[in-house]
Design an enzyme around this catalytic site. Structure first.
Site, PDB file in Angstrom:
ATOM      1  CB  THR A  10     -66.150  16.046 -46.229  1.00 49.37           C
ATOM      2  OG1 THR A  10     -65.507  16.702 -45.127  1.00 49.37           O
ATOM      3  CG2 THR A  10     -65.286  16.162 -47.461  1.00 49.37           C
ATOM      4  N   GLY A  11     -68.815  17.531 -44.529  1.00 44.48           N
ATOM      5  CA  GLY A  11     -69.545  17.394 -43.260  1.00 44.48           C
ATOM      6  C   GLY A  11     -71.039  17.320 -43.472  1.00 44.48           C
TER       7      GLY A  11
ATOM      8  CG  ASP B  97     -63.499  27.789 -48.158  1.00 43.35           C
ATOM      9  OD1 ASP B  97     -62.611  27.394 -47.383  1.00 43.35           O
ATOM     10  OD2 ASP B  97     -63.409  27.678 -49.401  1.00 43.35           O
TER      11      ASP B  97
ATOM     12  CB  SER C 125     -58.653  19.006 -43.314  1.00 46.89           C
ATOM     13  OG  SER C 125     -58.019  18.194 -44.290  1.00 46.89           O
TER      14      SER C 125
ATOM     15  CE  LYS D  24     -58.014  27.839 -52.377  1.00 44.48           C
ATOM     16  NZ  LYS D  24     -58.978  28.248 -53.434  1.00 44.48           N
TER      17      LYS D  24
ATOM     18  CG  ASN E  73     -57.295  32.497 -43.738  1.00 48.36           C
ATOM     19  OD1 ASN E  73     -56.547  33.445 -43.955  1.00 48.36           O
ATOM     20  ND2 ASN E  73     -57.992  31.910 -44.699  1.00 48.36           N
TER      21      ASN E  73
ATOM     22  CB  ALA F 269     -56.882  18.369 -36.581  1.00 49.20           C
TER      23      ALA F 269
ATOM     24  CE1 TYR G 132     -56.153  14.914 -44.366  1.00 45.58           C
ATOM     25  CE2 TYR G 132     -54.732  13.010 -43.982  1.00 45.58           C
ATOM     26  CZ  TYR G 132     -55.703  13.893 -43.540  1.00 45.58           C
ATOM     27  OH  TYR G 132     -56.215  13.758 -42.268  1.00 45.58           O
TER      28      TYR G 132
ATOM     29  NE  ARG H 128     -62.636   8.757 -42.500  1.00 47.90           N
ATOM     30  CZ  ARG H 128     -62.566   9.834 -41.724  1.00 47.90           C
ATOM     31  NH1 ARG H 128     -61.548  10.000 -40.925  1.00 47.90           N
ATOM     32  NH2 ARG H 128     -63.499  10.761 -41.741  1.00 47.90           N
TER      33      ARG H 128
HETATM   34  P1  NAD Z   1     -64.718  15.041 -41.698  1.00 47.84           P
HETATM   35  O1  NAD Z   1     -64.642  15.063 -43.185  1.00 47.84           O
HETATM   36  O2  NAD Z   1     -65.846  14.300 -41.073  1.00 47.84           O
HETATM   37  O3  NAD Z   1     -64.739  16.517 -41.112  1.00 47.84           O
HETATM   38  C1  NAD Z   1     -64.051  17.579 -41.698  1.00 47.84           C
HETATM   39  C2  NAD Z   1     -64.967  18.783 -41.706  1.00 47.84           C
HETATM   40  O4  NAD Z   1     -64.264  19.910 -42.235  1.00 47.84           O
HETATM   41  C3  NAD Z   1     -66.200  18.589 -42.586  1.00 47.84           C
HETATM   42  O5  NAD Z   1     -67.363  18.947 -41.862  1.00 47.84           O
HETATM   43  C4  NAD Z   1     -65.957  19.513 -43.763  1.00 47.84           C
HETATM   44  O6  NAD Z   1     -67.154  19.995 -44.352  1.00 47.84           O
HETATM   45  C5  NAD Z   1     -65.118  20.604 -43.125  1.00 47.84           C
HETATM   46  N1  NAD Z   1     -64.294  21.351 -44.072  1.00 47.84           N
HETATM   47  C6  NAD Z   1     -63.430  20.861 -44.986  1.00 47.84           C
HETATM   48  N2  NAD Z   1     -62.845  21.878 -45.678  1.00 47.84           N
HETATM   49  C7  NAD Z   1     -63.345  23.030 -45.148  1.00 47.84           C
HETATM   50  C8  NAD Z   1     -63.127  24.408 -45.417  1.00 47.84           C
HETATM   51  N3  NAD Z   1     -62.278  24.803 -46.380  1.00 47.84           N
HETATM   52  N4  NAD Z   1     -63.800  25.326 -44.686  1.00 47.84           N
HETATM   53  C9  NAD Z   1     -64.658  24.947 -43.698  1.00 47.84           C
HETATM   54  N5  NAD Z   1     -64.913  23.652 -43.412  1.00 47.84           N
HETATM   55  C10 NAD Z   1     -64.262  22.703 -44.132  1.00 47.84           C
HETATM   56  O7  NAD Z   1     -63.326  14.483 -41.168  1.00 47.84           O
HETATM   57  P2  NAD Z   1     -62.860  14.131 -39.672  1.00 47.84           P
HETATM   58  O8  NAD Z   1     -62.544  12.695 -39.642  1.00 47.84           O
HETATM   59  O9  NAD Z   1     -63.801  14.689 -38.705  1.00 47.84           O
HETATM   60  O10 NAD Z   1     -61.493  14.914 -39.605  1.00 47.84           O
HETATM   61  C11 NAD Z   1     -61.388  16.160 -38.920  1.00 47.84           C
HETATM   62  C12 NAD Z   1     -59.939  16.592 -38.846  1.00 47.84           C
HETATM   63  O11 NAD Z   1     -59.166  15.615 -38.153  1.00 47.84           O
HETATM   64  C13 NAD Z   1     -59.271  16.806 -40.201  1.00 47.84           C
HETATM   65  O12 NAD Z   1     -58.426  17.916 -40.128  1.00 47.84           O
HETATM   66  C14 NAD Z   1     -58.458  15.539 -40.375  1.00 47.84           C
HETATM   67  O13 NAD Z   1     -57.340  15.751 -41.185  1.00 47.84           O
HETATM   68  C15 NAD Z   1     -58.066  15.203 -38.942  1.00 47.84           C
HETATM   69  N6  NAD Z   1     -57.788  13.778 -38.763  1.00 47.84           N
HETATM   70  C16 NAD Z   1     -58.804  12.866 -38.662  1.00 47.84           C
HETATM   71  C17 NAD Z   1     -58.502  11.511 -38.491  1.00 47.84           C
HETATM   72  C18 NAD Z   1     -59.565  10.472 -38.315  1.00 47.84           C
HETATM   73  O14 NAD Z   1     -59.237   9.296 -38.124  1.00 47.84           O
HETATM   74  N7  NAD Z   1     -60.843  10.796 -38.350  1.00 47.84           N
HETATM   75  C19 NAD Z   1     -57.156  11.091 -38.465  1.00 47.84           C
HETATM   76  C20 NAD Z   1     -56.164  12.054 -38.603  1.00 47.84           C
HETATM   77  C21 NAD Z   1     -56.488  13.398 -38.731  1.00 47.84           C
END
Ligand code: NAD
Length: 327
Positions: free
Chosen positions: A38-39, A59, A78, A94, A102, A117, A148, A189
């Site tokens: 998702t990045g 991953d 995530s 996962k 891990n 997080a 989630y 969102r």
């Molecule tokens: P995002 O989707 O922008 O970033 C998540 C990143 O994790 C992405 O770059 C994605 O490619 C990477 N990723 C996902 N699964 C992976 C895997 N198996 N291996 C390696 N990389 C993987 O989301 P975000 O908003 O930046 O959220 C980041 C973290 O913060 C998450 O854990 C999320 O649950 C937590 N969080 C965010 C918010 C918010 O408001 N943004 C609120 C609560 C919690």
């Protein structure tokens, strides 16, 4: 002097990339890890030229190998928006479970401090308002959002177990809705969805009657809170968020005012298990970390709107397949 080394999982994402910037600024050697599900590499494109930054395309649900020492691990990988985790539910489960395991194993092996997080979603559709860290939550494990919410609840349990049984130095941050530059406009969102619709001249979609509330925290405030929590010696979960609660209908109106757009607000049925209220109690963050948010919504929204507007038009023309909720 040797730079301290920090591993950031999810580094190409919204929050991970801001954390990478912060730790580079603090003089760390930053190792970013991401599978880009998702990045977007463009979020960290500016860091690749730095010798104190390296990137692993990996991953984290699979075994993680990092050569050399590590001082800190920040586990942020995530999917985080409903559109994402409803599309990739198994990967979401996962990364919260196996991925966390891990990372904790790596922290133990390297004798590194780890911060994971977590999320306000561990409170589910809360029956306590505002939400304190002592509240255990109201989550439907078999509902669509369970993938989630339960992954994050498992993550917390696993992190505490590694702390208690393996004496790993752990931190848990419960993040409430955060916004700012580098969010994806089409991630579904509430804030990027509203701004995207306004930019495209479409009506704004509010789910339910719009009376459900959210509390939005500007990204710089969140990153400061996370940094302070990492440097503290507190092992239990800490809420980081902005308690300035607003109903989604009022929020949609604020976006219309900000964008000067004349479109309408349209209503769609409320999705299953959508939280009706969301507001962090940040007493702990104030007392333990001396932290509170500094950027008000008006300021933060303006910066974020200007960021989205500065993107090439084809970016904001992209639409999510469907809006699924106002997370
Ligand atoms: P995002 O989707 O922008 O970033 C998540 C990143 O994790 C992405 O770059 C994605 O490619 C990477 N990723 C996902 N699964 C992976 C895997 N198996 N291996 C390696 N990389 C993987 O989301 P975000 O908003 O930046 O959220 C980041 C973290 O913060 C998450 O854990 C999320 O649950 C937590 N969080 C965010 C918010 C918010 O408001 N943004 C609120 C609560 C919690």
């Amino acid at each position: 002097m040797k730079r301290k080394r920090v591993l950031i999982t999810g580094a190409a994402g919204f929050l991970g990339s801001h954390l990478a910037d912060r730790f580079i600024k603090e003089g760390y050697h930053v190792i970013g890890m991401d599978n880009l599900i998702t990045g977007d590499l463009r979020n960290i494109g500016h860091l690749f030229k730095l010798e104190q930054f390296e990137f692993y395309h990996h991953d984290v649900s699979k075994f993680i190998h990092i050569p050399g020492d590590l001082d800190f691990i920040l586990h942020f990988a995530s999917p985080a928006s409903p559109i994402d985790y409803l599309k990739i539910p198994i990967q979401t489960l996962k990364v919260g479970s196996l991925g966390t395991h891990n990372c904790l194993g790596l922290a133990k092996a390297k004798n590194a401090r780890i911060l994971v997080a977590s999320t306000s979603e561990v409170y589910g559709d809360p029956l306590v308002h505002p939400q304190t860290e002592e509240y255990w939550g109201n989550v439907n494990p078999v509902g669509p959002r369970g993938v989630y919410d339960e992954a994050k609840r498992f993550q917390e349990a696993m992190t505490m177990a590694y702390h208690t049984f393996h004496h790993v130095d752990t931190r848990i941050v419960r993040i409430f809705n955060t916004y700012g530059p580098r969010m994806r406009l089409n991630d579904g969102r509430a804030l990027p969805a509203f701004i995207g619709q306004a930019l495209r001249g479409e009506d704004l979609t509010v789910f339910g009657d719009g009376s459900q509330t959210r509390s939005f925290c500007y990204v710089d405030d969140l990153i400061e809170g996370i940094y302070r929590l990492l440097m503290s010696n507190y092992h239990f979960p800490v809420n980081i968020g902005n308690p300035d609660e607003i109903s989604l209908l009022d929020f949609a109106k604020e976006i219309l005012e900000l964008t000067g757009n004349k479109v309408k607000i349209v209503f769609k049925p409320l999705p299953v298990d959508d939280p009706k209220q969301r507001e962090p109690d940040i007493t702990k963050a104030k007392q333990i970390l001396g932290w509170e948010p500094k950027v008000n919504r008006k300021e933060g929204l303006k910066i974020t709107y200007n960021y989205f507007k500065s993107l090439p038009e084809e970016e904001w023309r992209k639409q999510p397949k469907e809006f699924v909720s106002n997370k």
